[in-house]
Write a protein that holds these residues in place. Structure first.
Motif, PDB file in Angstrom:
ATOM      1  N   VAL A 201      -5.121  72.051 -92.758  1.00 37.43           N
ATOM      2  CA  VAL A 201      -3.809  71.412 -92.583  1.00 37.43           C
ATOM      3  C   VAL A 201      -3.837  70.481 -91.375  1.00 37.43           C
ATOM      4  N   GLU A 202      -4.463  70.909 -90.306  1.00 33.77           N
ATOM      5  CA  GLU A 202      -4.578  70.063 -89.113  1.00 33.77           C
ATOM      6  C   GLU A 202      -5.372  68.794 -89.426  1.00 33.77           C
ATOM      7  N   ALA A 203      -6.439  68.940 -90.205  1.00 35.93           N
ATOM      8  CA  ALA A 203      -7.262  67.783 -90.567  1.00 35.93           C
ATOM      9  C   ALA A 203      -6.485  66.800 -91.433  1.00 35.93           C
ATOM     10  N   VAL A 204      -5.742  67.319 -92.399  1.00 35.84           N
ATOM     11  CA  VAL A 204      -4.948  66.445 -93.265  1.00 35.84           C
ATOM     12  C   VAL A 204      -3.848  65.748 -92.473  1.00 35.84           C
ATOM     13  N   ALA A 205      -3.148  66.502 -91.635  1.00 38.11           N
ATOM     14  CA  ALA A 205      -2.061  65.922 -90.844  1.00 38.11           C
ATOM     15  C   ALA A 205      -2.582  64.835 -89.920  1.00 38.11           C
ATOM     16  N   ASP A 206      -3.725  65.072 -89.288  1.00 38.70           N
ATOM     17  CA  ASP A 206      -4.317  64.081 -88.401  1.00 38.70           C
ATOM     18  C   ASP A 206      -4.712  62.828 -89.171  1.00 38.70           C
ATOM     19  N   ALA A 207      -5.311  63.009 -90.346  1.00 41.78           N
ATOM     20  CA  ALA A 207      -5.734  61.873 -91.154  1.00 41.78           C
ATOM     21  C   ALA A 207      -4.526  61.060 -91.643  1.00 41.78           C
ATOM     22  N   LEU A 208      -3.471  61.749 -92.024  1.00 43.43           N
ATOM     23  CA  LEU A 208      -2.262  61.046 -92.457  1.00 43.43           C
ATOM     24  C   LEU A 208      -1.689  60.198 -91.325  1.00 43.43           C
ATOM     25  N   ALA A 209      -1.598  60.795 -90.151  1.00 40.98           N
ATOM     26  CA  ALA A 209      -1.018  60.087 -89.014  1.00 40.98           C
ATOM     27  C   ALA A 209      -1.870  58.892 -88.585  1.00 40.98           C
ATOM     28  N   ARG A 210      -3.186  58.978 -88.786  1.00 45.13           N
ATOM     29  CA  ARG A 210      -4.079  57.895 -88.378  1.00 45.13           C
ATOM     30  C   ARG A 210      -4.093  56.744 -89.375  1.00 45.13           C
ATOM     31  N   HIS A 211      -3.802  57.017 -90.638  1.00 49.32           N
ATOM     32  CA  HIS A 211      -3.939  55.982 -91.664  1.00 49.32           C
ATOM     33  C   HIS A 211      -2.627  55.453 -92.234  1.00 49.32           C
ATOM     34  N   TRP A 212      -1.544  56.172 -91.970  1.00 46.25           N
ATOM     35  CA  TRP A 212      -0.239  55.733 -92.469  1.00 46.25           C
ATOM     36  C   TRP A 212       0.820  55.910 -91.374  1.00 46.25           C
ATOM     37  N   PRO A 213       1.928  55.200 -91.458  1.00 44.99           N
ATOM     38  CA  PRO A 213       3.025  55.409 -90.499  1.00 44.99           C
ATOM     39  C   PRO A 213       3.783  56.685 -90.844  1.00 44.99           C
ATOM     40  N   ALA A 214       3.080  57.798 -90.749  1.00 50.28           N
ATOM     41  CA  ALA A 214       3.637  59.079 -91.188  1.00 50.28           C
ATOM     42  C   ALA A 214       3.642  60.084 -90.046  1.00 50.28           C
ATOM     43  N   THR A 215       4.680  60.897 -90.012  1.00 52.50           N
ATOM     44  CA  THR A 215       4.745  62.047 -89.111  1.00 52.50           C
ATOM     45  C   THR A 215       4.870  63.285 -89.978  1.00 52.50           C
ATOM     46  N   PRO A 216       3.752  63.852 -90.388  1.00 54.04           N
ATOM     47  CA  PRO A 216       3.800  64.951 -91.365  1.00 54.04           C
ATOM     48  C   PRO A 216       4.508  66.187 -90.826  1.00 54.04           C
ATOM     49  N   LYS A 217       5.274  66.811 -91.703  1.00 49.23           N
ATOM     50  CA  LYS A 217       5.822  68.129 -91.418  1.00 49.23           C
ATOM     51  C   LYS A 217       4.906  69.129 -92.096  1.00 49.23           C
ATOM     52  N   THR A 218       4.522  70.179 -91.377  1.00 53.57           N
ATOM     53  CA  THR A 218       3.549  71.124 -91.910  1.00 53.57           C
ATOM     54  C   THR A 218       4.070  72.552 -91.855  1.00 53.57           C
ATOM     55  N   ALA A 219       3.450  73.407 -92.644  1.00 56.14           N
ATOM     56  CA  ALA A 219       3.795  74.830 -92.630  1.00 56.14           C
ATOM     57  C   ALA A 219       2.620  75.639 -93.133  1.00 56.14           C
ATOM     58  N   MET A 220       2.489  76.845 -92.599  1.00 57.68           N
ATOM     59  CA  MET A 220       1.538  77.826 -93.097  1.00 57.68           C
ATOM     60  C   MET A 220       2.334  78.872 -93.863  1.00 57.68           C
ATOM     61  N   LEU A 221       1.910  79.161 -95.088  1.00 58.46           N
ATOM     62  CA  LEU A 221       2.651  80.088 -95.937  1.00 58.46           C
ATOM     63  C   LEU A 221       1.887  81.412 -96.064  1.00 58.46           C
ATOM     64  N   THR A 222       2.604  82.492 -95.855  1.00 64.77           N
ATOM     65  CA  THR A 222       2.047  83.847 -95.945  1.00 64.77           C
ATOM     66  C   THR A 222       3.094  84.731 -96.616  1.00 64.77           C
ATOM     67  N   PRO A 223       2.763  85.973 -96.935  1.00 59.89           N
ATOM     68  CA  PRO A 223       3.784  86.865 -97.499  1.00 59.89           C
ATOM     69  C   PRO A 223       4.983  87.048 -96.580  1.00 59.89           C
ATOM     70  N   VAL A 224       4.785  86.910 -95.272  1.00 67.24           N
ATOM     71  CA  VAL A 224       5.872  87.066 -94.319  1.00 67.24           C
ATOM     72  C   VAL A 224       6.710  85.793 -94.221  1.00 67.24           C
ATOM     73  N   SER A 225       6.060  84.649 -94.382  1.00 66.83           N
ATOM     74  CA  SER A 225       6.735  83.345 -94.291  1.00 66.83           C
ATOM     75  C   SER A 225       6.364  82.510 -95.514  1.00 66.83           C
ATOM     76  N   PRO A 226       7.004  82.784 -96.665  1.00 66.67           N
ATOM     77  CA  PRO A 226       6.510  82.253 -97.932  1.00 66.67           C
ATOM     78  C   PRO A 226       7.088  80.909 -98.387  1.00 66.67           C
ATOM     79  N   ARG A 227       7.965  80.296 -97.593  1.00 67.47           N
ATOM     80  CA  ARG A 227       8.642  79.093 -98.069  1.00 67.47           C
ATOM     81  C   ARG A 227       8.504  77.925 -97.099  1.00 67.47           C
ATOM     82  N   PHE A 228       8.428  76.727 -97.664  1.00 67.07           N
ATOM     83  CA  PHE A 228       8.351  75.492 -96.893  1.00 67.07           C
ATOM     84  C   PHE A 228       9.506  74.593 -97.297  1.00 67.07           C
ATOM     85  N   GLU A 229      10.398  74.350 -96.370  1.00 67.63           N
ATOM     86  CA  GLU A 229      11.547  73.467 -96.627  1.00 67.63           C
ATOM     87  C   GLU A 229      11.300  72.124 -95.952  1.00 67.63           C
ATOM     88  N   PHE A 230      11.569  71.064 -96.689  1.00 69.48           N
ATOM     89  CA  PHE A 230      11.341  69.726 -96.136  1.00 69.48           C
ATOM     90  C   PHE A 230      12.341  68.738 -96.726  1.00 69.48           C
TER      91      PHE A 230
END
Length: 230
Positions: A201-230
């Motif tokens: 996720v860190e690699a993808v976010a870094d690549a997005l920010a370097r190649h596009w005018p993007a500020t990615p929102k990220t999340a790690m999903l686990t059984p304890v934290s299973p949802r990503f809202e954006f």
């Protein structure tokens, strides 16, 4: 908008770890060749030591497919299919800068990555078992219906945006030249999945920010934290 896995999926695959990113400002003009070469070199080095079928990331997905009742050498997770083709041809076809970049990262980590055009998704997106009445659009433009209990990425209009979990995405929400906003999902089942997904996720976010005018929102999903809202 929300991305999640159903409770039943977490119960059946408690070892699952997933990462998700949302980014806007995407276009088809970015030059990602240097980044692709860097990630391809990592894949080349791993493949020089062992074939993809020996990687723990791929072996875990093969076991997962077997648990879903699928023959793992007939239906492969996306990263295995990419690695297999890359090993044979030493290159992958160019489709779109974002897809090409994510494919290269998928090769380097041996972890499947899905990229969706969120404008083509109705409501929320959930990884769940199919009921059998969902529709799936192939890249050839044909309509299929996933089998009941098949693992799919489903939206609120009962459209499947991927079949057999990490095996095949839909043509409906595939990234195109007109795509501007995307949801990126990476999933793994192997022993070090949590750490590896975090690095991916860190690699993808870094690549997005370097190649596009993007500020990615990220999340790690686990059984304890299973949802990503954006």
């Amino acid at each position: 908008m929300q991305f999640s896995h159903s409770d039943a999926m977490w119960q059946a695959f408690p070892e699952l770890r997933a990462g998700a990113l949302h980014a806007g400002g995407i276009d088809a003009d970015a030059d990602v060749e240097a980044a692709i070469a860097s990630f391809n070199a990592i894949a080349e080095a791993r493949l020089a030591k062992a074939q993809e079928g020996e990687f723990p990331e791929i072996q875990a997905w093969r076991r997962g497919f077997s648990r879903m009742g699928l023959k793992p050498t007939q239906y492969r997770c996306a990263s295995e299919a990419l690695l297999r083709r890359f090993r044979q041809e030493h290159a992958l076809p160019r489709l779109h800068p974002l897809i090409d970049l994510c494919n290269a990262i998928s090769l380097a980590f041996a972890i499947p990555i899905a990229v969706f055009d969120i404008e083509k998704i109705a409501g929320d997106l959930e990884v769940r078992r199919a009921k059998g009445d969902e529709t799936y659009l192939t890249f050839a433009g044909e309509i299929e219906h996933p089998e009941a209990n098949e693992v799919i990425f489903a939206d609120d209009e009962h459209r499947a945006h991927a079949r057999r979990w990490t095996n095949r995405q839909s043509g409906l929400s595939a990234v195109r030249e007109t795509t501007r906003s995307v949801l990126i999902v990476a999933e793994a089942l192997h022993a070090s999945a949590g750490d590896d997904i975090a690095r991916l996720v860190e690699a993808v976010a870094d690549a997005l920010a370097r190649h596009w005018p993007a500020t990615p929102k990220t999340a790690m999903l686990t059984p304890v934290s299973p949802r990503f809202e954006f």
